[in-house]
Write a protein that holds these residues in place. Structure first.
Motif, PDB file in Angstrom:
ATOM      1  N   ALA A 153    -119.609 -25.924  60.387  1.00 35.69           N
ATOM      2  CA  ALA A 153    -119.071 -26.955  61.270  1.00 35.69           C
ATOM      3  C   ALA A 153    -118.553 -26.301  62.555  1.00 35.69           C
ATOM      4  O   ALA A 153    -118.493 -25.073  62.673  1.00 35.69           O
ATOM      5  CB  ALA A 153    -117.946 -27.716  60.572  1.00 35.69           C
ATOM      6  N   GLU A 154    -118.156 -27.124  63.529  1.00 35.61           N
ATOM      7  CA  GLU A 154    -117.685 -26.584  64.805  1.00 35.61           C
ATOM      8  C   GLU A 154    -116.382 -25.816  64.642  1.00 35.61           C
ATOM      9  O   GLU A 154    -116.151 -24.828  65.341  1.00 35.61           O
ATOM     10  CB  GLU A 154    -117.508 -27.730  65.809  1.00 35.61           C
ATOM     11  N   THR A 155    -115.511 -26.275  63.757  1.00 32.39           N
ATOM     12  CA  THR A 155    -114.235 -25.603  63.548  1.00 32.39           C
ATOM     13  C   THR A 155    -113.972 -25.408  62.067  1.00 32.39           C
ATOM     14  O   THR A 155    -114.426 -26.193  61.228  1.00 32.39           O
ATOM     15  CB  THR A 155    -113.070 -26.420  64.144  1.00 32.39           C
ATOM     16  N   GLN A 156    -113.230 -24.349  61.757  1.00 34.34           N
ATOM     17  CA  GLN A 156    -112.866 -24.080  60.367  1.00 34.34           C
ATOM     18  C   GLN A 156    -111.548 -24.760  60.029  1.00 34.34           C
ATOM     19  O   GLN A 156    -110.549 -24.585  60.722  1.00 34.34           O
ATOM     20  CB  GLN A 156    -112.750 -22.571  60.133  1.00 34.34           C
ATOM     21  N   CYS A 199    -119.274 -25.781  53.377  1.00 41.07           N
ATOM     22  CA  CYS A 199    -119.361 -25.147  54.702  1.00 41.07           C
ATOM     23  C   CYS A 199    -119.589 -26.185  55.792  1.00 41.07           C
ATOM     24  O   CYS A 199    -119.047 -26.074  56.896  1.00 41.07           O
ATOM     25  CB  CYS A 199    -120.485 -24.114  54.711  1.00 41.07           C
ATOM     26  N   ALA A 200    -120.370 -27.225  55.488  1.00 38.34           N
ATOM     27  CA  ALA A 200    -120.650 -28.270  56.481  1.00 38.34           C
ATOM     28  C   ALA A 200    -119.421 -29.112  56.783  1.00 38.34           C
ATOM     29  O   ALA A 200    -119.374 -29.790  57.820  1.00 38.34           O
ATOM     30  CB  ALA A 200    -121.778 -29.166  55.981  1.00 38.34           C
ATOM     31  N   ARG A 201    -118.422 -29.050  55.914  1.00 43.31           N
ATOM     32  CA  ARG A 201    -117.199 -29.832  56.102  1.00 43.31           C
ATOM     33  C   ARG A 201    -116.042 -28.985  56.640  1.00 43.31           C
ATOM     34  O   ARG A 201    -114.880 -29.349  56.497  1.00 43.31           O
ATOM     35  CB  ARG A 201    -116.818 -30.505  54.790  1.00 43.31           C
TER      36      ARG A 201
END
Length: 366
Positions: free
Chosen positions: A170-173, A193-195
């Motif tokens: 995703a764009e941010t962790q 990981c996608a979330r």
């Protein structure tokens, strides 16, 4: 084309043609009712120690590709089908079923009446068998070994040996998740990981203090093979993790091990649930979902202590327990596969539910 055979423990013999590698393989014989997803079945560690019969009549028609593998290798002991497609057609295909089975050393059998075999397994229960190609006829000793065969040390065999970290896609962790590998499928990690999660895949026997001191926001318990009661060390470790108050989400074997750790019991099913069309009812919301499943053991819902947890989901077909929710900790589990590889996407929202628990826990700690 060489012949191949399947000899069951009750003496039933099936004759067909050889697919994949030549040789002999002793295993537990199970069936899967999915119309697609044979590649994911082959690479699912939950099938360790088992030879799989696919009930859909044509297998291999869209080939295989490396991108869709659910683990690092093929875990089935043998593969059985009505018809094996020799000339797959799909733009993503990079190898045929026969080529893949040969490269993995897996004995395959095609050209048999898979309906008959499935009926035998449904009526008599999962049965041991020996799958062999022409020229590898079993000896009396091998037949005795087949009849006595039992899947053991399953989690020890399939788990990774060293931790491995996967960054978020995703764009941010948002969170760091410890994913205990009891036989994990890759799409569980991909969904996290996608979330916005950085996922650390950990060996199954990682000490609970190493997890609790690792700076993680939540714990994921993966799917996996074998008898859940065999994993006494893991069950004791989970008892410690439950007391920590950290959010925990368990899938399949992870569900069974969590249930055992709170005092519930499990049993071996007659023929199990293996397919992509199993109806499961969410009791709290009175809603039914179609799910992907692969398990031969089930939690006995009546043994779940109502002072500790509640049965949250049941299987519509046989009323078996399909999920539990802890009453005093941010913990829930399901018996089915919300990561949908293969299968319907009805229950992928459960990963969002897990993320919400971590959000709540992290927000409360600030």
């Amino acid at each position: 084309m060489k012949k191949a055979y399947l000899l069951l423990a009750d003496g039933t013999l099936f004759e067909g043609v050889s697919v994949g590698a030549e040789g002999a393989s002793i295993a537990e014989i199970v069936f899967n009712t999915g119309m697609a997803g044979y590649q994911e079945v082959l690479t699912d560690p939950s099938y360790y120690g088992q030879s799989v019969c696919m009930t859909y009549p044509l297998i291999g028609n869209y080939g295989l590709n490396a991108e869709d593998f659910e683990s690092r290798k093929c875990w089935v002991s043998g593969f059985i089908m009505r018809e094996a497609c020799a000339y797959p057609s799909n733009w993503r295909c990079d190898r045929s079923l026969d080529e893949y089975l040969k490269s993995e050393g897996i004995v395959g059998l095609a050209g048999i009446d898979t309906r008959r075999l499935t009926r035998i397994l449904r009526n008599s229960g999962v049965m041991n068998g020996i799958l062999y190609s022409e020229g590898y006829e079993p000896t009396k000793q091998q037949i005795a070994e087949m009849k006595a065969y039992k899947v053991t040390n399953a989690v020890k065999t399939v788990t990774i040996s060293e931790p491995k970290v996967y960054p978020t896609t995703a764009e941010t962790q948002k969170h760091r998740v410890a994913l205990l590998d009891f036989g994990v499928k890759r799409n569980i990690r991909r969904e996290l990981c996608a979330r916005g999660c950085e996922v650390t895949v950990l060996p199954a026997y990682t000490k609970p203090e190493d997890i609790l001191n690792g700076g993680y926001d939540g714990i994921m318990l993966s799917n996996g093979p074998g008898d859940p009661q065999e994993n006494t060390e893991i069950i004791e470790n989970l008892k410690v993790l439950i007391k920590s108050g950290m959010p925990i989400f368990g899938i399949c074997l992870g569900h069974q091990l969590l249930a055992l750790s709170i005092g519930a019991q499990t049993k071996k099913m007659t023929f199990g649930h293996r397919g992509v069309n199993h109806p499961v009812k969410d009791l709290a919301h009175d809603r039914t979902y179609i799910t992907s499943q692969n398990h031969g053991y089930a939690v006995l819902g009546e043994t779940v202590n109502p002072d500790i947890a509640r049965v949250s989901h049941i299987n519509i077909n046989d009323n078996t327990c399909e999920g539990i929710e802890h009453l005093h900790a941010p913990i829930f589990t399901v018996q089915y596969h919300p990561e949908v590889k293969p299968g319907p996407e009805d229950t992928a929202y459960l990963f969002d539910q897990f993320i919400a628990l971590m959000d709540e826990k992290k927000g409360g700690a600030q």
